[in-house]
Write a protein that holds these residues in place. Structure first.
Motif, PDB file in Angstrom:
ATOM      1  N   VAL A 144      52.475   6.552  34.336  1.00  0.00           N
ATOM      2  CA  VAL A 144      52.851   6.119  33.073  1.00  0.00           C
ATOM      3  C   VAL A 144      53.631   4.770  33.183  1.00  0.00           C
ATOM      4  N   ALA A 145      54.032   4.667  34.836  1.00  0.00           N
ATOM      5  CA  ALA A 145      54.750   3.275  35.063  1.00  0.00           C
ATOM      6  C   ALA A 145      54.152   2.429  35.814  1.00  0.00           C
ATOM      7  N   SER A 146      52.867   2.541  36.376  1.00  0.00           N
ATOM      8  CA  SER A 146      52.159   1.928  37.126  1.00  0.00           C
ATOM      9  C   SER A 146      51.877   0.662  36.921  1.00  0.00           C
ATOM     10  N   CYS A 147      51.323   0.367  35.442  1.00  0.00           N
ATOM     11  CA  CYS A 147      50.979  -0.911  35.024  1.00  0.00           C
ATOM     12  C   CYS A 147      52.445  -1.599  34.465  1.00  0.00           C
ATOM     13  N   LEU A 148      53.533  -1.002  34.629  1.00  0.00           N
ATOM     14  CA  LEU A 148      54.940  -1.795  33.987  1.00  0.00           C
ATOM     15  C   LEU A 148      54.893  -1.754  32.673  1.00  0.00           C
ATOM     16  N   ARG A 149      54.029  -1.084  32.239  1.00  0.00           N
ATOM     17  CA  ARG A 149      53.874  -0.879  30.685  1.00  0.00           C
ATOM     18  C   ARG A 149      53.411  -2.399  29.870  1.00  0.00           C
ATOM     19  N   ASN A 208      56.810 -11.136  28.004  1.00  0.00           N
ATOM     20  CA  ASN A 208      56.752  -9.733  27.789  1.00  0.00           C
ATOM     21  C   ASN A 208      57.611  -9.144  28.693  1.00  0.00           C
ATOM     22  N   ASP A 209      58.642  -9.704  29.197  1.00  0.00           N
ATOM     23  CA  ASP A 209      59.528  -8.940  30.258  1.00  0.00           C
ATOM     24  C   ASP A 209      60.209  -7.513  29.766  1.00  0.00           C
ATOM     25  N   GLN A 210      60.220  -7.417  28.488  1.00  0.00           N
ATOM     26  CA  GLN A 210      61.017  -6.442  27.886  1.00  0.00           C
ATOM     27  C   GLN A 210      60.082  -5.004  28.205  1.00  0.00           C
ATOM     28  N   PHE A 211      58.880  -5.365  28.357  1.00  0.00           N
ATOM     29  CA  PHE A 211      58.074  -4.023  28.656  1.00  0.00           C
ATOM     30  C   PHE A 211      58.544  -3.441  29.948  1.00  0.00           C
ATOM     31  N   PHE A 216      61.152   2.612  31.566  1.00  0.00           N
ATOM     32  CA  PHE A 216      62.332   3.647  31.711  1.00  0.00           C
ATOM     33  C   PHE A 216      62.191   4.826  30.665  1.00  0.00           C
ATOM     34  N   ASP A 217      61.715   4.165  29.550  1.00  0.00           N
ATOM     35  CA  ASP A 217      61.551   5.414  28.535  1.00  0.00           C
ATOM     36  C   ASP A 217      60.354   6.192  28.684  1.00  0.00           C
ATOM     37  N   SER A 218      59.218   5.665  29.219  1.00  0.00           N
ATOM     38  CA  SER A 218      58.111   6.513  29.317  1.00  0.00           C
ATOM     39  C   SER A 218      58.390   7.309  30.729  1.00  0.00           C
ATOM     40  N   SER A 262      58.021  11.352  30.719  1.00  0.00           N
ATOM     41  CA  SER A 262      57.198  11.995  31.484  1.00  0.00           C
ATOM     42  C   SER A 262      57.706  12.889  32.222  1.00  0.00           C
ATOM     43  N   ALA A 263      58.884  12.499  32.846  1.00  0.00           N
ATOM     44  CA  ALA A 263      59.476  13.388  34.006  1.00  0.00           C
ATOM     45  C   ALA A 263      60.159  14.571  33.231  1.00  0.00           C
ATOM     46  N   GLY A 264      60.417  14.389  31.827  1.00  0.00           N
ATOM     47  CA  GLY A 264      61.023  15.713  31.232  1.00  0.00           C
ATOM     48  C   GLY A 264      59.976  16.865  31.141  1.00  0.00           C
ATOM     49  N   VAL A 265      58.622  16.499  31.075  1.00  0.00           N
ATOM     50  CA  VAL A 265      57.476  17.354  31.123  1.00  0.00           C
ATOM     51  C   VAL A 265      56.960  17.679  32.392  1.00  0.00           C
TER      52      VAL A 265
END
Length: 459
Positions: A67-72, A227-230, A236-238, A242-245
């Protein structure tokens, strides 16, 4: 009849054939998921619960990193008005994915022994080296898929999903026949992830090769900063979501004795089908109409109507499945998978609340409660981890049940928060219960009768 068919065809071809393309995408996804479920009884007879446990740990680790490999950057691809900026975002996503994959490889090389000791999975010692490969292929597919989504090439996406499902299942079955053990499941997953990349890459190159050839480092840096907000916030949100599951599955594998997480993985795959098909479709419908309903101040009534249908046709079906699964599981998946049926029963409150909560979760974004949404996600993560460790110290024999209960509590809270955001009051919930109670009772009666008949045949 002919007039009706012409009318439907004209509707599908409206807006440049957009609805037809979306229909193809949904159909392709449904076919791929259906094929996976149909193949499960064959796959579970070729692999043991212990082998599925190893695979579950691998898949969970992979799920956290992908979920984070493309840094969103991938979710930003459909947004820009110009294709040049979108193409640069694809390149940034691919560069990020490659970098993250290398970093993961380096971490595994540096702390290999410590990771295996922490996971308490000696059988994962060699398989863990395939995690960076899985992350790499998954990131490429995701970035290129978002470009195809931007260009509304839904037919290509649908075809790749079908190819993914067929190739992944075929690989797992083939390796299973020849005794491939957990390697067969993992390699099948990698083949599934990577299948379709070639077609998407060719499509991207054909549409953006001129832009790609002209990209400079200055342009890459400019779009990155824009686009650095992604990478700053969405990543972090993703990861938290994902970690919660996924993290509880890894924890169960390290704490439980035996093949508990293998049973859990099969149960979750079965229960994910109605969530993805019914919940996913309703989510799209709700998101399409909810903003206007908020402006017109009819969102409460609209949400009640959505929930009523979810209860009647979704939750009632899950209740029926929960009542018959303890008996059917061993016949569907094989004798050694009998526990899957019991786990599914424990999961009914979890997936029942998830089915009604997830579609209306879109209201949080519509009314601007993103911070509350993030807090809810983090609270759910803490709840699940806390209940797992609490149950471990009380009685480690019931970790799966504790995980299922924690899921039910979390999504129950989510349902109350989301419905409150949509304006539902206590009297609205009471009215909703009155409308759906007949369907729930019928589902319970049918489930009990079916289970009784099945037990008679067992005797």
């Amino acid at each position: 009849m002919k007039h009706l068919l012409v009318k439907i065809n004209n509707k599908l071809n409206a807006q440049g054939g957009f609805l037809r393309a979306v229909s193809v995408l949904v159909g392709g996804t449904a076919f791929a998921q259906g094929l996976t479920i149909v193949a499960l009884p064959f796959v579970t007879r070729l692999y043991s619960p212990a082998e599925f446990s190893i695979f579950a740990v691998y898949a969970s680790i992979l799920g956290i990193f992908t979920v984070a490999s493309c840094l969103r950057f991938e979710i930003a691809i459909p947004i820009p008005s110009e294709d040049k900026e979108a193409a640069i975002l694809v390149v940034l996503a691919l560069i990020s994915n490659f970098t993250i994959s290398i970093v993961i490889s380096f971490i595994i090389w540096l702390f290999h022994t410590e990771i295996i000791t922490l996971l308490k999975q000696p059988s994962l010692s060699q398989i863990i080296w395939l995690i960076p490969l899985g992350v790499f292929f998954s990131g490429i597919y995701t970035a290129l898929q978002y470009w195809a989504t931007r260009k509304k090439n839904f037919t290509i996406i649908a075809r790749t999903r079908i190819v993914q499902s067929v190739s992944g299942i075929a690989t797992q079955i083939l390796f299973g026949i020849f005794g491939g053990a957990a390697w067969g499941l993992v390699l099948g997953q990698i083949i599934k992830i990577s299948a379709g990349i070639g077609k998407l890459a060719k499509n991207f190159w054909n549409e953006a090769n001129t832009i790609i050839k002209s990209i400079t480092f200055v342009q890459l840096y400019t779009i990155f900063k824009k686009n650095d907000q992604f990478p700053k916030y969405s990543t972090f949100d993703s990861l938290a979501n994902s970690a919660g599951v996924q993290l509880p599955i890894i924890i169960i594998a390290t704490l439980a004795v035996g093949s508990e997480v293998g049973y859990l993985m099969i149960a979750m795959q079965v229960m994910a089908v109605p969530i993805q098909l019914i919940g996913g479709a309703v989510s799209q419908v709700y998101l399409a109409h909810a903003p206007a309903a908020v402006q017109e101040k009819t969102i409460t009534h609209y949400t009640i109507n959505i929930l009523e249908n979810l209860f009647k046709y979704g939750v009632s079906s899950l209740i029926f499945i929960g009542l018959v699964s303890p008996i059917l599981a061993k016949y569907v998946f094989g004798q050694e998978w009998e526990k899957v049926g019991l786990i599914i029963s424990w999961m009914i409150p979890w997936f029942g609340f998830q089915l009604i909560a997830s579609p209306i979760s879109m209201i949080m974004h519509i009314v601007g409660r993103q911070k509350q949404m993030l807090l809810l996600t983090l609270s759910g993560f803490i709840l699940r981890i806390g209940m797992l460790y609490g149950q471990f110290y009380l009685n480690p024999s019931y970790l799966l049940e504790a995980y299922a209960i924690s899921g039910g509590i979390f999504y129950g809270i989510c349902y109350m928060v989301f419905s409150n955001a949509a304006g539902l009051k206590i009297q609205d919930h009471i009215l909703l219960i009155k409308k759906v109670v007949f369907f729930i009772i019928i589902a319970i009666i049918l489930g009990i009768l079916t289970a009784s008949v099945l037990r008679m045949f067992e005797l």
